[in-house]
Design a protein around this motif. Structure first.
Motif, short mmCIF file in Angstrom:
data_model
loop_
_atom_site.label_atom_id
_atom_site.label_comp_id
_atom_site.label_asym_id
_atom_site.label_seq_id
_atom_site.Cartn_x
_atom_site.Cartn_y
_atom_site.Cartn_z
N GLY A 129 -3.68 1.34 7.85
CA GLY A 129 -3.36 0.59 6.68
C GLY A 129 -2.24 1.33 5.94
N VAL A 130 -2.12 2.47 5.80
CA VAL A 130 -1.24 3.26 5.02
C VAL A 130 0.09 3.70 5.63
CG1 VAL A 130 -3.11 3.95 3.28
CG2 VAL A 130 -2.38 5.53 5.42
N ALA A 131 -0.02 3.57 7.04
CA ALA A 131 1.03 4.16 7.80
C ALA A 131 1.79 3.03 8.25
CB ALA A 131 0.61 5.15 8.83
N THR A 132 1.10 1.69 8.55
CA THR A 132 1.90 0.56 9.31
C THR A 132 2.21 -0.55 8.44
OG1 THR A 132 -0.20 -0.08 10.19
CG2 THR A 132 0.89 1.41 11.46
N ASP A 133 1.69 -0.45 7.30
CA ASP A 133 1.98 -1.75 6.60
C ASP A 133 3.07 -1.37 5.53
OD1 ASP A 133 1.84 -4.27 4.77
OD2 ASP A 133 -0.03 -4.34 5.45
N ASN A 134 4.04 -2.14 5.58
CA ASN A 134 5.06 -2.14 4.46
C ASN A 134 4.87 -2.05 3.13
OD1 ASN A 134 7.02 -1.64 6.77
ND2 ASN A 134 7.70 -3.53 6.86
N ARG A 135 3.71 -2.92 2.89
CA ARG A 135 3.41 -2.95 1.65
C ARG A 135 2.42 -1.97 1.00
NH1 ARG A 135 -0.05 -8.57 2.83
NH2 ARG A 135 -0.32 -6.97 4.90
N ALA A 136 2.16 -1.05 1.85
CA ALA A 136 1.38 0.18 1.34
C ALA A 136 2.31 1.22 0.82
CB ALA A 136 0.60 0.86 2.41
N ILE A 137 1.65 2.10 0.02
CA ILE A 137 2.71 3.10 -0.78
C ILE A 137 2.56 4.39 0.15
CG2 ILE A 137 3.07 4.74 -2.72
CD1 ILE A 137 1.19 2.27 -4.38
N GLY A 138 3.82 4.18 0.82
CA GLY A 138 3.80 5.56 2.00
C GLY A 138 3.72 6.85 1.47
N GLU A 139 4.15 7.06 0.39
CA GLU A 139 3.99 8.36 -0.55
C GLU A 139 2.69 8.75 -0.55
OE1 GLU A 139 5.74 6.05 -1.64
OE2 GLU A 139 8.02 6.61 -1.04
N LEU A 140 1.79 7.84 -0.52
CA LEU A 140 0.28 8.28 -0.81
C LEU A 140 -0.48 8.31 0.71
CD1 LEU A 140 -0.42 6.24 -3.93
CD2 LEU A 140 0.10 8.68 -3.79
#
Length: 163
Positions: A129-140
């Motif tokens: 969820g956090v590493a593959t979805d462009n909508r996620a906040i990657g910095e977190l």
């Protein structure tokens, strides 16, 4: 290097806790594992994608997010890093059976397998969820993955001294 430091920190926390009659505490061990993952995600994520575990590498390859040709090298590096960390801890703390710094299942084999399946799914769900979805906040991503590991260890990783 990321896998080495993760395994070294987490297992060293268990070893120190056992050697010092519980001064690290079980919550402290959980926090150590979570922080170690978070720190490694932020420090090596830009280099290796923070693949600290072969399950992550396989999951990303299966989903087409990582080239299959690199899977054997990554898995070999992960196994080598964890083995080297274990050997380092063995040199530092000894190899007698009472110095076993892992977890010992407290339930049946089936319970342990199901619990391991669920916590691995939980971890992979968060990572995906956090590493593959462009909508996620990657910095977190490091914070989310580290917190997931902390939670997993908190409810599924209570260790016992080796019988």
């Amino acid at each position: 290097m990321g896998t080495y430091l993760l395994i070294f920190a987490g297992c060293a926390a268990v070893a120190v806790n056992q050697r010092t009659a519980g001064t690290v505490t079980f919550p402290g061990v959980c926090i150590t594992w979570g922080l170690a993952v978070m720190v490694m995600v932020y420090s090596v994520g830009h280099i290796s994608g923070a693949h600290l575990n072969p399950a992550v590498t396989l999951a990303f390859a299966t989903c087409g997010r990582f080239p299959w040709i690199q899977v054997p090298a990554y898995a070999a590096a992960q196994v080598t890093g964890s083995t080297a960390a274990s050997l380092t801890l063995r040199l530092l703390f000894g190899s007698e059976p009472e110095h076993f710094f892992g977890t010992v299942p407290s339930g049946s084999d089936v319970q342990s397998l199901v619990l391991e399946f669920i916590i691995t799914f939980y971890l992979m769900f968060v990572i995906s969820g956090v590493a593959t979805d462009n909508r996620a906040i990657g910095e977190l991503a490091g914070l989310a993955v580290g917190a997931t590991v902390l939670l997993n260890v908190l409810f599924a990783g209570p260790y016992q001294e080796h019988p």
